[in-house]
Scaffold this active site. Structure first.
Site, PDB file in Angstrom:
ATOM      1  N   HIS A  97       0.837  -1.195   0.000  1.00 22.04           N
ATOM      2  CA  HIS A  97       0.000   0.000   0.000  1.00 22.04           C
ATOM      3  C   HIS A  97       0.871   1.243   0.000  1.00 22.04           C
ATOM      4  O   HIS A  97       1.937   1.274   0.598  1.00 22.04           O
ATOM      5  CB  HIS A  97      -0.995   0.024   1.173  1.00 22.04           C
ATOM      6  CG  HIS A  97      -0.417  -0.153   2.529  1.00 22.04           C
ATOM      7  ND1 HIS A  97       0.077  -1.351   3.005  1.00 22.04           N
ATOM      8  CD2 HIS A  97      -0.247   0.725   3.541  1.00 22.04           C
ATOM      9  CE1 HIS A  97       0.498  -1.213   4.242  1.00 22.04           C
ATOM     10  NE2 HIS A  97       0.338   0.070   4.601  1.00 22.04           N
ATOM     11  N   HIS A  99       0.842   5.167   0.909  1.00 21.90           N
ATOM     12  CA  HIS A  99       0.189   6.247   1.636  1.00 21.90           C
ATOM     13  C   HIS A  99       0.311   7.500   0.776  1.00 21.90           C
ATOM     14  O   HIS A  99       1.427   7.891   0.407  1.00 21.90           O
ATOM     15  CB  HIS A  99       0.886   6.511   2.977  1.00 21.90           C
ATOM     16  CG  HIS A  99       0.822   5.381   3.944  1.00 21.90           C
ATOM     17  ND1 HIS A  99      -0.070   5.366   4.999  1.00 21.90           N
ATOM     18  CD2 HIS A  99       1.542   4.240   4.026  1.00 21.90           C
ATOM     19  CE1 HIS A  99       0.109   4.252   5.694  1.00 21.90           C
ATOM     20  NE2 HIS A  99       1.084   3.556   5.122  1.00 21.90           N
TER      21      HIS A  99
END
Length: 131
Positions: A97, A99
């Site tokens: 992931h 950010h």
């Protein structure tokens, strides 16, 4: 496999999704650093940035689109991108992931990145990004 982000990508766990394409989805972080802090994940499971395939390349268009969305809709003046790979780097969910953290003129600089802004209303932010 019990992967929180795979469950979010499948729609089994609700999220405040703000962007989606064939390769990735983006949703608001539930414990944001700044107003609009968003996570971009590949739809398929990839442990982290160090995985042997090129998942980051696949989700790069979603990262760019999400960054533009945050600056245009929330009035952010810039963004920081952050990827943690491995527990020693601070990765807590082992699904790649990125950010995307909007940054604002009144709170500049890298040192201020992880100083959480108090009182962020996630529903208000989601509405601003999806209307």
């Amino acid at each position: 496999m019990d992967c929180l982000f795979c469950a979010i990508a499948a729609g089994d766990i609700p999220s405040r999704q703000v962007y989606a394409d064939d390769a990735a989805i983006a949703f608001l972080d539930i414990n944001p650093f700044k107003r609009g802090h968003t996570l971009v994940i590949p739809r398929r499971h990839v442990d982290d940035l160090l995985a042997p395939d090129e998942a980051l390349t696949e989700i790069a268009p979603a990262v760019s689109a999400t960054a533009r969305l945050l600056t245009e809709r929330l009035g952010a003046d810039g963004v920081n991108l952050l990827v943690n790979s491995g527990s020693v780097a601070g990765q807590e969910v082992f699904h790649l992931h990125v950010h995307v953290v909007p940054r604002y003129t009144d709170d500049p600089g890298l040192r201020a990145l992880t100083d959480r802004t108090p009182g962020i209303d996630l529903d208000e932010v989601a509405a601003a990004l999806t209307e």
